[in-house]
Design an enzyme around this catalytic site. Structure first.
Site, short mmCIF file in Angstrom:
data_model
loop_
_atom_site.label_atom_id
_atom_site.label_comp_id
_atom_site.label_asym_id
_atom_site.label_seq_id
_atom_site.Cartn_x
_atom_site.Cartn_y
_atom_site.Cartn_z
N LEU A 1 0.83 -1.20 0.00
CA LEU A 1 0.00 0.00 0.00
C LEU A 1 0.86 1.25 0.00
CD1 LEU A 1 -2.95 -0.61 2.51
CD2 LEU A 1 -3.03 -0.53 0.03
N CYS B 1 9.07 -8.34 -13.43
CA CYS B 1 7.88 -9.20 -13.43
C CYS B 1 6.56 -8.46 -13.64
CB CYS B 1 7.82 -9.97 -12.12
SG CYS B 1 9.31 -10.88 -11.78
C1 UGA Z 1 7.10 -9.52 -7.73
C2 UGA Z 1 6.09 -10.17 -6.78
O1 UGA Z 1 5.97 -9.39 -5.58
C3 UGA Z 1 6.51 -11.59 -6.42
O2 UGA Z 1 5.52 -12.20 -5.62
C4 UGA Z 1 6.69 -12.38 -7.72
O3 UGA Z 1 7.12 -13.70 -7.47
C5 UGA Z 1 7.74 -11.68 -8.58
O4 UGA Z 1 7.28 -10.35 -8.88
C6 UGA Z 1 7.90 -12.49 -9.85
O5 UGA Z 1 6.93 -12.63 -10.58
O6 UGA Z 1 8.97 -13.07 -10.04
P1 UGA Z 1 9.45 -8.27 -7.44
O7 UGA Z 1 9.40 -8.02 -8.91
O8 UGA Z 1 10.72 -8.76 -6.86
O9 UGA Z 1 8.32 -9.35 -7.02
O10 UGA Z 1 9.11 -6.89 -6.75
P2 UGA Z 1 8.03 -6.33 -5.72
O11 UGA Z 1 8.57 -6.31 -4.35
O12 UGA Z 1 6.73 -6.97 -5.91
O13 UGA Z 1 7.96 -4.80 -6.23
C7 UGA Z 1 7.48 -4.48 -7.54
C8 UGA Z 1 7.39 -2.99 -7.72
O14 UGA Z 1 6.37 -2.44 -6.90
C9 UGA Z 1 8.66 -2.24 -7.36
O15 UGA Z 1 8.89 -1.20 -8.30
C10 UGA Z 1 8.35 -1.66 -5.98
O16 UGA Z 1 9.09 -0.52 -5.66
C11 UGA Z 1 6.87 -1.36 -6.13
N1 UGA Z 1 6.16 -1.28 -4.83
C12 UGA Z 1 6.02 -2.40 -4.06
C13 UGA Z 1 5.60 -0.08 -4.43
O17 UGA Z 1 5.70 0.94 -5.14
N2 UGA Z 1 4.92 -0.03 -3.25
C14 UGA Z 1 4.77 -1.12 -2.45
O18 UGA Z 1 4.09 -1.00 -1.38
C15 UGA Z 1 5.33 -2.33 -2.86
#
Ligand code: UGA
Length: 425
Positions: A246, A256
């Site tokens: 959030l 991903c």
């Molecule tokens: C994501 C998924 O979270 C994993 O469950 C999945 O296995 C993986 O893709 C995949 O398909 O391999 P990941 O790409 O490592 O994992 O990154 P996330 O932690 O999900 O973050 C993704 C993006 O969302 C980033 O740019 C991050 O900064 C952003 N984000 C995340 C936010 O802006 N706010 C948040 O509260 C959380």
């Protein structure tokens, strides 16, 4: 304990191999890149991932983990064959399956009878069936076991998952794959392969939607004068909504979410359903890059060309050196296109970034902001919160901060004479 071959030593394969070895299985990881294999054999890790080096060294010294060149070498004596090869985005948005098909074709003949091939990479719906057809082996089961690993916390996600999903039409093979996780405390869900593949896409697309929603709420907060930090806190107490994912940001990215969201929209379209909702989720994300860039340009006023800004953060999130589809890059591209001079610092990035030819990447956070009119924060590295902001104020030409992650202490910065612009507050 089982004998497992892991084909592909990218982020998913390496984590999978190292974690299965940690759980006591005998794992052979294979890659086509001989230099990479040599590096891994020496215990050197090509990516930044917490604890991965420790796990790989532990596996190498216990003998549970080894690295070889070529899939056949790994698969010929293994009971399980985890396919962890890339599925990049193809030109039409659909995932490109050529690596997967090539890997399956390569191991097809050498697979021991009764062994199980497992798709771990994120693969399009229907891929388990495609792999089975390429293998052409009725004595070998094919199972979908999607990964839910986040970069930066991948090992913990593997060993303490929220769930393990196994998609297979062969009950016996599903039970054998489930047994590989017997030391992991998590619900294990067995379903058919198409549902397992869909679970992976739906999960990533849902999380991406949650982020686009929260970024849109941040924009509403700005418009009505609410504080998004309090708004999401209040929302998160509702168990149906949950506290995680959030946090507003400059847009979401990584290797991903963008790829999988586009692929799911394409899969739906190919099957006759126009997933306009997801297209809108993607559009809102593009808009968020734009809005964050515009916050910086607004500070610079009418004539931004030639003005200097400093940037902290380039990776797509903290805890990784991964720059793929990084929101920071998307924002800086837009600011740079207006002729602004940018110096950027990121603790995990050394040297220039190909997509940002006009941005100078420096190796010190203070150097990045020297003489700058604006500091923009685009990745949530914890160290940025603990910088000496008196020194920052002295070094900067103007005292303007655009905090694209709502990371810094707003009140302390305002007390030091900074103009602070966050998201949704
Ligand atoms: C994501 C998924 O979270 C994993 O469950 C999945 O296995 C993986 O893709 C995949 O398909 O391999 P990941 O790409 O490592 O994992 O990154 P996330 O932690 O999900 O973050 C993704 C993006 O969302 C980033 O740019 C991050 O900064 C952003 N984000 C995340 C936010 O802006 N706010 C948040 O509260 C959380």
């Amino acid at each position: 304990m089982a004998k497992i071959a892991v084909i592909g030593t990218g982020y998913v394969g390496l984590t999978t191999g190292a974690c299965f070895a940690h759980l006591g299985h005998e794992v052979i990881c294979a890659d086509i890149d001989a230099d990479k294999v040599a590096m891994l054999q020496r215990g050197e890790i090509p990516i930044v991932e917490r604890d991965l080096d420790r796990f790989v060294k532990e596996g190498l010294s216990s003998g549970n983990l080894s690295f070889v060149v070529g899939a056949i070498e790994a698969s010929k004596a293994s009971e399980f064959h985890y396919l962890c090869v890339p599925t990049p985005q193809g030109e039409d948005g659909a995932a490109d399956l050529s690596y997967l098909e090539r890997a399956a074709a390569e191991i097809a003949e050498c697979l021991p009878t009764g062994s199980v091939v497992v798709n771990k990479s994120t693969v399009p719906v229907g891929s388990t069936g495609i792999v089975a057809r390429v293998l052409g082996r009725s004595d070998v089961a094919v199972v979908s076991n999607p990964e839910f690993l986040r970069e930066g916390t991948a090992l913990d996600d593997f060993l303490n998952p929220d769930r393990v999903v196994i998609g297979c039409s062969n009950q016996e093979a599903a039970i054998r794959v489930a047994a590989l996780y017997s030391k992991v405390r998590a619900p294990i869900m067995v379903t058919d392969p198409i549902s397992a593949e869909t679970i992976k896409y739906a999960s990533n697309a849902f999380l991406a939607s949650k982020l686009s929603f929260v970024n849109a709420i941040a924009n509403v907060c700005e418009a009505v004068g609410a504080d998004v930090n309090d708004v999401v806190l209040g929302m998160g107490y509702d168990k149906r909504i949950g506290k995680e994912f959030l946090h507003p940001g400059p847009g979401w990215g990584g290797s991903c979410f963008p790829k999988d969201t586009i692929a799911l929209a394409k899969i739906a379209e190919d099957h006759g359903y126009e997933f306009t909702f997801l297209n809108e989720v993607l559009r809102v994300n593009e808009e968020q890059f734009e809005r964050t860039a515009q916050k910086v340009l607004d500070v610079l006023g009418h004539d931004p060309a030639g003005r200097r800004i400093g940037c902290w953060g380039l990776t797509f999130k903290a805890g990784t050196d991964d720059l793929r589809q990084s929101p920071a890059i998307e924002v800086l591209k837009r600011v740079s296109a207006a002729g602004v001079q940018i110096k950027a610092y990121d603790p995990a990035v050394k040297g220039p970034v190909a997509e940002l030819p006009d941005v100078e990447v420096v190796s010190d956070a203070y150097e990045a902001i020297e003489g700058a009119e604006v500091l923009v924060v685009l990745t949530e590295w914890d160290e940025f919160r603990w910088m000496d902001f008196d020194r920052v104020a002295e070094l900067m030409e103007g005292r303007n901060i655009v905090d694209g992650r709502n990371l810094l202490e707003r009140t302390q910065l305002i007390r030091r004479g900074f103009t602070y612009r966050g998201l949704g507050r």
